[in-house]
Design an enzyme around this catalytic site. Structure first.
Site, PDB file in Angstrom:
ATOM      1  N   GLY A 298       8.501   7.645  -6.330  1.00 44.03           N
ATOM      2  CA  GLY A 298       7.076   7.273  -6.392  1.00 44.03           C
ATOM      3  C   GLY A 298       6.508   7.262  -5.011  1.00 44.03           C
ATOM      4  O   GLY A 298       6.637   7.926  -4.110  1.00 44.03           O
ATOM      5  N   ASN A 299       5.422   6.089  -4.890  1.00 42.50           N
ATOM      6  CA  ASN A 299       4.769   5.959  -3.615  1.00 42.50           C
ATOM      7  C   ASN A 299       5.715   5.725  -2.494  1.00 42.50           C
ATOM      8  O   ASN A 299       5.467   6.498  -1.407  1.00 42.50           O
ATOM      9  CB  ASN A 299       3.735   4.890  -3.750  1.00 42.50           C
ATOM     10  CG  ASN A 299       2.943   4.626  -2.532  1.00 42.50           C
ATOM     11  OD1 ASN A 299       3.438   3.669  -1.900  1.00 42.50           O
ATOM     12  ND2 ASN A 299       2.009   5.383  -2.269  1.00 42.50           N
TER      13      ASN A 299
ATOM     14  N   GLY B 194      14.315   7.047  -6.601  1.00 45.12           N
ATOM     15  CA  GLY B 194      12.996   6.928  -6.803  1.00 45.12           C
ATOM     16  C   GLY B 194      12.179   8.201  -6.097  1.00 45.12           C
ATOM     17  O   GLY B 194      12.429   8.900  -5.107  1.00 45.12           O
TER      18      GLY B 194
ATOM     19  N   LYS C 196       3.203 -12.891  -6.413  1.00 43.31           N
ATOM     20  CA  LYS C 196       3.361 -11.561  -7.092  1.00 43.31           C
ATOM     21  C   LYS C 196       2.861 -11.600  -8.313  1.00 43.31           C
ATOM     22  O   LYS C 196       2.647 -12.786  -8.884  1.00 43.31           O
ATOM     23  CB  LYS C 196       4.865 -11.348  -7.223  1.00 43.31           C
ATOM     24  CG  LYS C 196       5.092  -9.972  -7.139  1.00 43.31           C
ATOM     25  CD  LYS C 196       4.950  -9.151  -6.115  1.00 43.31           C
ATOM     26  CE  LYS C 196       5.534  -7.829  -6.097  1.00 43.31           C
ATOM     27  NZ  LYS C 196       5.485  -6.899  -4.892  1.00 43.31           N
TER      28      LYS C 196
HETATM   29  P1  NAD Z   1       6.287   3.814  -8.013  1.00 42.00           P
HETATM   30  O1  NAD Z   1       5.998   3.276  -9.705  1.00 42.00           O
HETATM   31  O2  NAD Z   1       5.300   4.578  -7.595  1.00 42.00           O
HETATM   32  O3  NAD Z   1       7.486   4.671  -8.346  1.00 42.00           O
HETATM   33  C1  NAD Z   1       8.852   4.436  -8.811  1.00 42.00           C
HETATM   34  C2  NAD Z   1      10.014   5.200  -8.831  1.00 42.00           C
HETATM   35  O4  NAD Z   1      11.073   4.842  -9.337  1.00 42.00           O
HETATM   36  C3  NAD Z   1       9.642   6.565  -9.832  1.00 42.00           C
HETATM   37  O5  NAD Z   1       9.640   7.667  -9.398  1.00 42.00           O
HETATM   38  C4  NAD Z   1      10.403   6.222 -11.053  1.00 42.00           C
HETATM   39  O6  NAD Z   1      10.905   7.287 -11.746  1.00 42.00           O
HETATM   40  C5  NAD Z   1      11.622   5.581 -10.312  1.00 42.00           C
HETATM   41  N1  NAD Z   1      12.464   5.023 -10.887  1.00 42.00           N
HETATM   42  C6  NAD Z   1      12.462   4.018 -11.947  1.00 42.00           C
HETATM   43  N2  NAD Z   1      13.637   3.491 -12.576  1.00 42.00           N
HETATM   44  C7  NAD Z   1      14.484   4.391 -12.012  1.00 42.00           C
HETATM   45  C8  NAD Z   1      15.977   4.468 -12.083  1.00 42.00           C
HETATM   46  N3  NAD Z   1      16.710   3.629 -12.526  1.00 42.00           N
HETATM   47  N4  NAD Z   1      16.577   5.352 -11.289  1.00 42.00           N
HETATM   48  C9  NAD Z   1      15.930   6.331 -10.364  1.00 42.00           C
HETATM   49  N5  NAD Z   1      14.863   6.365 -10.310  1.00 42.00           N
HETATM   50  C10 NAD Z   1      14.009   5.300 -11.258  1.00 42.00           C
HETATM   51  O7  NAD Z   1       6.739   2.465  -7.223  1.00 42.00           O
HETATM   52  P2  NAD Z   1       6.584   2.354  -5.646  1.00 42.00           P
HETATM   53  O8  NAD Z   1       5.380   1.592  -5.475  1.00 42.00           O
HETATM   54  O9  NAD Z   1       7.191   3.652  -5.014  1.00 42.00           O
HETATM   55  O10 NAD Z   1       7.704   1.199  -5.609  1.00 42.00           O
HETATM   56  C11 NAD Z   1       9.114   1.503  -5.700  1.00 42.00           C
HETATM   57  C12 NAD Z   1       9.950   0.106  -5.185  1.00 42.00           C
HETATM   58  O11 NAD Z   1       9.333  -0.299  -3.843  1.00 42.00           O
HETATM   59  C13 NAD Z   1       9.723  -1.074  -5.963  1.00 42.00           C
HETATM   60  O12 NAD Z   1      10.946  -1.956  -5.729  1.00 42.00           O
HETATM   61  C14 NAD Z   1       8.477  -2.021  -5.270  1.00 42.00           C
HETATM   62  O13 NAD Z   1       8.611  -3.219  -5.752  1.00 42.00           O
HETATM   63  C15 NAD Z   1       8.780  -1.717  -3.952  1.00 42.00           C
HETATM   64  N6  NAD Z   1       7.505  -1.725  -2.879  1.00 42.00           N
HETATM   65  C16 NAD Z   1       6.491  -1.094  -2.998  1.00 42.00           C
HETATM   66  C17 NAD Z   1       5.468  -1.175  -2.201  1.00 42.00           C
HETATM   67  C18 NAD Z   1       4.333  -0.322  -2.489  1.00 42.00           C
HETATM   68  O14 NAD Z   1       3.441  -0.483  -1.510  1.00 42.00           O
HETATM   69  N7  NAD Z   1       4.084   0.481  -3.249  1.00 42.00           N
HETATM   70  C19 NAD Z   1       5.764  -2.120  -1.230  1.00 42.00           C
HETATM   71  C20 NAD Z   1       6.939  -2.897  -1.061  1.00 42.00           C
HETATM   72  C21 NAD Z   1       7.962  -2.572  -1.779  1.00 42.00           C
END
Ligand code: NAD
Length: 428
Positions: free
Chosen positions: A221-222, A219, A107
């Site tokens: 996001g993605n 959340g 990471k």
């Molecule tokens: P992202 O940055 O696209 O989205 C994060 C989202 O969480 C945003 O909508 C943000 O507003 C919200 N957020 C942040 N703090 C918050 C809070 N305190 N309360 C409510 N919402 C909050 O990130 P992502 O890529 O969607 O990743 C989200 C999680 O999934 C992370 O833990 C990441 O490590 C994990 N993850 C992501 C991937 C990937 O492929 N993107 C793969 C495995 C795990």
């Protein structure tokens, strides 16, 4: 009284210690696996748009590569710490092992807040990150990917810098690249869809019709967006989502009794997954406090934001109706809360299984980039479904056979595989 928040790495080590006890691992194997093999911490000096210099701190941690080259995302976050990156690297090792792809865990992270940085400044951070770490990564060593607040554009800048340093094209250096520039179709959907593939299997196992269920998602996001997309496509209803409000510096929950409209919300969401509060209110959404997503009368909770969100302090607020927690985020449930959730017979699909779709598709991207031959989207998502479903079935079979929670069963499979690889290589 608020309990002290967990350090993510302490949490990762505690989880590992529990499993190594259950598996009866010897002392040397425990010592090898409860720490990263290698850690890099470095400075990234960047000239800001106003002409001043600022030094950002970056990390890359390679937890274990006994099963293959390391793999793991790079996060941009103002609260990033070496310990968070260590924890996430360890979880990557287990995640790759549980879905049985031939990769190890790593990471990376940079302490920065992209909300306050221009595109040019972010590009300089990406290039600086690669200049500092290029000798210790590469297609056969350690392959980075996007994560929180990093995107395909960031990956392309990093790839470009790596190729300049190498003097050769090397698309297998990084994944999550833009489609058409070595990226895989299906990558942006992969993590969220993977969550729903495992959720679908869990509902089958519990004898619940997905079409009769409602969910809340933390959340937007993605991961959250694509989990919602597939879950709604196959008949589920999402009652509420929550996200971080940069202006208010707190989270909000957005709820619509008839179910949220994904496209309507996407139209008022910024690139960081932040929903415009005033516009959502105009569209008829109830705007509630950040933790309200946890308190609704729904069947399914999908934490898909950040680590340490379900804690000893708020676990009691989870509705008695909740039957499943599908962990889209990494490490969203702290151990005390996890024990309470287990006591309440809530079925947890643990992070290392539920969100492994991202790394599985990244592995597919690596394979395609190294072959320089790209698959159609249906092929990618079809292979993803097969891999995720097989992993789910293996974990669920072990859980039933050895009377373990899904989390313990997933860890047992992963740790056994990694320990075996270390033994086979003669490391211990
Ligand atoms: P992202 O940055 O696209 O989205 C994060 C989202 O969480 C945003 O909508 C943000 O507003 C919200 N957020 C942040 N703090 C918050 C809070 N305190 N309360 C409510 N919402 C909050 O990130 P992502 O890529 O969607 O990743 C989200 C999680 O999934 C992370 O833990 C990441 O490590 C994990 N993850 C992501 C991937 C990937 O492929 N993107 C793969 C495995 C795990």
């Amino acid at each position: 009284m608020k309990t002290k928040p967990f350090n993510s790495f302490e949490l990762a080590q505690m989880q590992f210690d529990r499993v190594s006890e259950q598996l009866g691992l010897d002392a040397a194997t425990r010592e090898l696996l409860r720490w990263p093999l290698r850690e890099y911490s470095f400075a990234i000096p960047v000239r800001l748009d106003d002409g001043t210099m600022k030094v950002f701190r970056g990390f890359r941690v390679q937890h274990n590569d006994a099963r293959g080259p390391c793999k793991g995302g790079i996060r941009f976050h103002p609260m990033e710490t070496l310990d968070t990156v260590r924890a996430l690297s360890m979880w990557m090792t287990w995640k790759c092992a549980v879905v049985d792809i031939p990769l190890g865990g790593a990471k990376g992270g940079v302490i920065c807040d992209p909300h306050n940085l221009s595109q040019r400044e972010q590009e300089q951070i990406c290039r600086g990150f690669v200049r500092q770490i290029s000798r210790n990564v590469g297609p056969a060593v350690d392959v980075p990917a996007p994560d929180v607040m990093t995107s395909a554009q960031h990956m392309l800048w990093m790839l470009d810098e790596f190729e300049i340093l190498e003097g050769a094209k090397s698309p297998g250096f990084i994944t999550g690249k833009p489609v058409g520039m070595g990226g895989s179709l299906g990558r942006k959907e992969a993590t969220g869809f993977g969550v729903v593939f495992t959720l679908r299997e869990a509902l089958k196992e519990l004898g619940i019709r997905l079409q009769d269920t409602r969910a809340c998602v933390q959340g937007f996001g993605n991961v959250a967006q694509y989990a919602i997309r597939l879950y709604q496509q196959i008949g589920g209803t999402v009652l509420a989502v929550s996200c971080w409000d940069q202006e208010d510096q707190e989270a909000h929950t957005f709820r619509k009794q008839a179910g949220i409209d994904l496209d309507e919300l996407l139209a008022i969401t910024d690139q960081f997954g932040g929903i415009d509060k005033a516009k959502a209110s105009d569209l008829g959404y109830d705007v509630l406090p950040g933790e309200a997503w946890l308190e609704q009368d729904v069947d399914i909770l999908i934490p898909a934001a950040l680590e340490s969100q379900i804690t000893a302090d708020n676990v009691g607020k989870i509705s008695t109706k909740v039957k499943i927690i599908a962990e889209g985020a990494n490490g969203p449930t702290e151990p005390q809360a996890d024990a309470t959730v287990n006591d309440r017979d809530i079925f947890v699909i643990p992070d290392l299984l539920a969100n492994a779709g991202g790394v599985t598709c990244s592995y597919f991207e690596q394979v395609q980039s190294n072959m320089n031959y790209y698959w159609v989207k249906d092929e990618v998502l079809g292979k993803l479904d097969v891999q995720m479903t097989s992993a789910y079935i293996a974990v669920s079979n072990l859980a039933r056979k050895e009377k373990l929670s899904m989390r313990d069963a997933a860890y047992a499979i992963a740790v056994r595989r990694v320990a075996q690889a270390c033994r086979d290589r003669g490391w211990i």
